[in-house]
Design a protein around this motif. Structure first.
Motif, PDB file in Angstrom:
ATOM      1  N   PHE A  98      59.391  33.670  -4.241  1.00 53.49           N
ATOM      2  CA  PHE A  98      59.383  35.136  -4.344  1.00 53.49           C
ATOM      3  C   PHE A  98      60.793  35.695  -4.513  1.00 53.49           C
ATOM      4  N   ALA A  99      61.778  35.030  -3.906  1.00 50.74           N
ATOM      5  CA  ALA A  99      63.168  35.457  -4.096  1.00 50.74           C
ATOM      6  C   ALA A  99      63.582  35.286  -5.556  1.00 50.74           C
ATOM      7  N   THR A 100      63.178  34.178  -6.152  1.00 49.11           N
ATOM      8  CA  THR A 100      63.534  33.902  -7.552  1.00 49.11           C
ATOM      9  C   THR A 100      62.792  34.834  -8.502  1.00 49.11           C
ATOM     10  N   LEU A 101      61.524  35.106  -8.216  1.00 48.97           N
ATOM     11  CA  LEU A 101      60.766  36.060  -9.030  1.00 48.97           C
ATOM     12  C   LEU A 101      61.395  37.455  -8.968  1.00 48.97           C
ATOM     13  N   GLY A 102      61.801  37.858  -7.766  1.00 50.10           N
ATOM     14  CA  GLY A 102      62.470  39.146  -7.607  1.00 50.10           C
ATOM     15  C   GLY A 102      63.769  39.199  -8.389  1.00 50.10           C
ATOM     16  N   ALA A 103      64.541  38.102  -8.319  1.00 52.86           N
ATOM     17  CA  ALA A 103      65.793  38.027  -9.071  1.00 52.86           C
ATOM     18  C   ALA A 103      65.532  38.119 -10.569  1.00 52.86           C
ATOM     19  N   ASP A 104      64.472  37.469 -11.040  1.00 55.27           N
ATOM     20  CA  ASP A 104      64.123  37.516 -12.464  1.00 55.27           C
ATOM     21  C   ASP A 104      63.795  38.940 -12.916  1.00 55.27           C
ATOM     22  N   GLY A 130      76.752  31.970 -13.868  1.00 46.40           N
ATOM     23  CA  GLY A 130      77.088  33.305 -13.390  1.00 46.40           C
ATOM     24  C   GLY A 130      76.239  33.743 -12.211  1.00 46.40           C
ATOM     25  N   ARG A 131      75.008  33.222 -12.119  1.00 45.17           N
ATOM     26  CA  ARG A 131      74.124  33.555 -11.002  1.00 45.17           C
ATOM     27  C   ARG A 131      74.631  32.971  -9.689  1.00 45.17           C
ATOM     28  N   LEU A 132      75.597  32.064  -9.750  1.00 42.50           N
ATOM     29  CA  LEU A 132      76.100  31.404  -8.551  1.00 42.50           C
ATOM     30  C   LEU A 132      77.452  31.961  -8.093  1.00 42.50           C
ATOM     31  N   ILE A 133      78.034  32.850  -8.897  1.00 42.33           N
ATOM     32  CA  ILE A 133      79.390  33.320  -8.611  1.00 42.33           C
ATOM     33  C   ILE A 133      79.368  34.730  -8.034  1.00 42.33           C
ATOM     34  N   LYS A 162      72.401  40.784 -27.097  1.00 46.05           N
ATOM     35  CA  LYS A 162      71.066  40.565 -27.667  1.00 46.05           C
ATOM     36  C   LYS A 162      70.620  39.103 -27.559  1.00 46.05           C
ATOM     37  N   MET A 163      70.954  38.479 -26.429  1.00 45.64           N
ATOM     38  CA  MET A 163      70.548  37.095 -26.188  1.00 45.64           C
ATOM     39  C   MET A 163      69.027  36.989 -26.212  1.00 45.64           C
ATOM     40  N   HIS A 164      68.498  35.914 -26.774  1.00 47.03           N
ATOM     41  CA  HIS A 164      67.049  35.703 -26.825  1.00 47.03           C
ATOM     42  C   HIS A 164      66.476  35.777 -25.407  1.00 47.03           C
ATOM     43  N   TYR A 165      65.432  36.613 -25.216  1.00 45.58           N
ATOM     44  CA  TYR A 165      64.928  36.842 -23.855  1.00 45.58           C
ATOM     45  C   TYR A 165      64.348  35.570 -23.233  1.00 45.58           C
ATOM     46  N   GLY A 166      63.696  34.735 -24.032  1.00 45.81           N
ATOM     47  CA  GLY A 166      63.134  33.487 -23.505  1.00 45.81           C
ATOM     48  C   GLY A 166      64.216  32.596 -22.913  1.00 45.81           C
ATOM     49  N   HIS A 167      65.336  32.475 -23.643  1.00 50.07           N
ATOM     50  CA  HIS A 167      66.466  31.694 -23.143  1.00 50.07           C
ATOM     51  C   HIS A 167      67.058  32.356 -21.897  1.00 50.07           C
ATOM     52  N   PHE A 168      67.200  33.662 -21.961  1.00 51.88           N
ATOM     53  CA  PHE A 168      67.783  34.414 -20.841  1.00 51.88           C
ATOM     54  C   PHE A 168      66.990  34.202 -19.550  1.00 51.88           C
ATOM     55  N   ILE A 169      65.675  34.357 -19.614  1.00 53.90           N
ATOM     56  CA  ILE A 169      64.878  34.265 -18.393  1.00 53.90           C
ATOM     57  C   ILE A 169      64.816  32.830 -17.890  1.00 53.90           C
ATOM     58  N   LEU A 170      64.859  31.846 -18.788  1.00 50.94           N
ATOM     59  CA  LEU A 170      64.884  30.443 -18.374  1.00 50.94           C
ATOM     60  C   LEU A 170      66.166  30.144 -17.601  1.00 50.94           C
ATOM     61  N   TYR A 171      67.317  30.515 -18.173  1.00 46.39           N
ATOM     62  CA  TYR A 171      68.593  30.230 -17.529  1.00 46.39           C
ATOM     63  C   TYR A 171      68.761  31.041 -16.244  1.00 46.39           C
ATOM     64  N   THR A 172      68.267  32.261 -16.257  1.00 52.90           N
ATOM     65  CA  THR A 172      68.341  33.098 -15.052  1.00 52.90           C
ATOM     66  C   THR A 172      67.523  32.476 -13.925  1.00 52.90           C
ATOM     67  N   THR A 173      66.331  31.987 -14.261  1.00 53.55           N
ATOM     68  CA  THR A 173      65.465  31.359 -13.260  1.00 53.55           C
ATOM     69  C   THR A 173      66.129  30.118 -12.675  1.00 53.55           C
ATOM     70  N   LEU A 174      66.751  29.313 -13.531  1.00 54.82           N
ATOM     71  CA  LEU A 174      67.431  28.105 -13.064  1.00 54.82           C
ATOM     72  C   LEU A 174      68.589  28.463 -12.131  1.00 54.82           C
ATOM     73  N   GLY A 175      69.410  29.409 -12.552  1.00 53.68           N
ATOM     74  CA  GLY A 175      70.563  29.802 -11.740  1.00 53.68           C
ATOM     75  C   GLY A 175      70.160  30.458 -10.434  1.00 53.68           C
ATOM     76  N   ALA A 176      69.232  31.422 -10.515  1.00 53.15           N
ATOM     77  CA  ALA A 176      68.774  32.112  -9.316  1.00 53.15           C
ATOM     78  C   ALA A 176      68.035  31.162  -8.382  1.00 53.15           C
ATOM     79  N   CYS A 221      68.484  27.922  -8.033  1.00 52.31           N
ATOM     80  CA  CYS A 221      69.467  27.062  -7.340  1.00 52.31           C
ATOM     81  C   CYS A 221      70.129  27.801  -6.190  1.00 52.31           C
ATOM     82  N   TRP A 222      70.551  29.043  -6.441  1.00 50.49           N
ATOM     83  CA  TRP A 222      71.205  29.837  -5.404  1.00 50.49           C
ATOM     84  C   TRP A 222      70.260  30.088  -4.228  1.00 50.49           C
ATOM     85  N   ASN A 223      69.026  30.423  -4.528  1.00 49.67           N
ATOM     86  CA  ASN A 223      68.053  30.702  -3.465  1.00 49.67           C
ATOM     87  C   ASN A 223      67.727  29.453  -2.658  1.00 49.67           C
TER      88      ASN A 223
END
Length: 207
Positions: free
Chosen positions: A55-61, A116-119, A134-148, A150-152
């Motif tokens: 839920f923390a990662t979903l919220g971050a997304d 960047g999600r870790l800094i 204008k980064m591709h949203y699919g790539h953006f949400i994938l990388y954001t989920t991975l970074g967030a 890991c941090w969570n």
């Protein structure tokens, strides 16, 4: 702020989701005081640690998506105007911080969305330059989920561990103390990862 205090004092899956959503926009909510205490309660049997991270990662997304869309559709002038406004300053924002996150994103490309999600200081703003570029949203949400994610997980492990060694009345102080060490280690690892990818790219070009 009273609402934030109420949410922080009543952690469950919904409040973890809401607080991490806010933390990933521009609201100054310390994620250390959300995920780690929730995992602390999970160690006591009141919550499930896996669901806390989920839920923390979903919220971050969701929060990161809001920032991404703001950058994508509003553009740099509006973002800067907000950062320099009184409301922006109340959210601990200014143009320098936004420019810093842009520079980090421009220097490290897609990798910046994960690292960047870790800094600290960049984590909640890195989504804005992703939208501006204008980064591709699919790539953006994938990388954001991975970074967030890991941090969570790091924060959840910390909170789960502290349950066996720290009484609840001293929990937040201990989290912030350990959090400083964790940030130093993470920054060092991020720097090493960036150096590795830069060196790998250089060697590939030479070949």
């Amino acid at each position: 702020m009273d609402i934030l205090s109420t949410l922080l004092n009543n952690l469950n899956y919904f409040t973890v989701f809401i607080l991490m959503l806010l933390e990933s926009t521009v609201i100054p909510v310390p994620s250390e005081l959300v995920v780690a205490p929730a995992a602390y309660h999970a160690a006591g049997g009141n919550l499930n640690a896996f669901l806390v991270v989920l839920f923390a990662t979903l919220g971050a997304d969701v929060g990161a998506t809001i920032n991404y869309l703001a950058g994508y559709y509003l553009g740099r002038p509006v973002i800067y105007r907000f950062a320099n406004s009184r409301l922006g300053h109340l959210c601990l924002l200014n143009q320098h911080k936004v420019e810093k996150s842009e520079a980090y994103f421009n220097n490290h490309g897609k990798l910046a969305t994960i690292t960047g999600r870790l800094i600290p200081g960049i984590r909640h703003l890195i989504s804005i330059p992703a939208g501006l570029s204008k980064m591709h949203y699919g790539h953006f949400i994938l990388y954001t989920t991975l970074g967030a994610g890991c941090w969570n997980m790091i924060l959840a492990i910390l909170g789960y561990y502290l349950h066996s060694v720290v009484p609840e009345e001293h929990l937040n102080d201990k989290i912030m103390e350990y959090g400083e060490y964790i940030k130093i280690v993470i920054i060092a690892l991020v720097v090493l990862a960036i150096l590795f990818f830069v060196a790998k790219k250089y060697v590939f070009r030479k070949r």
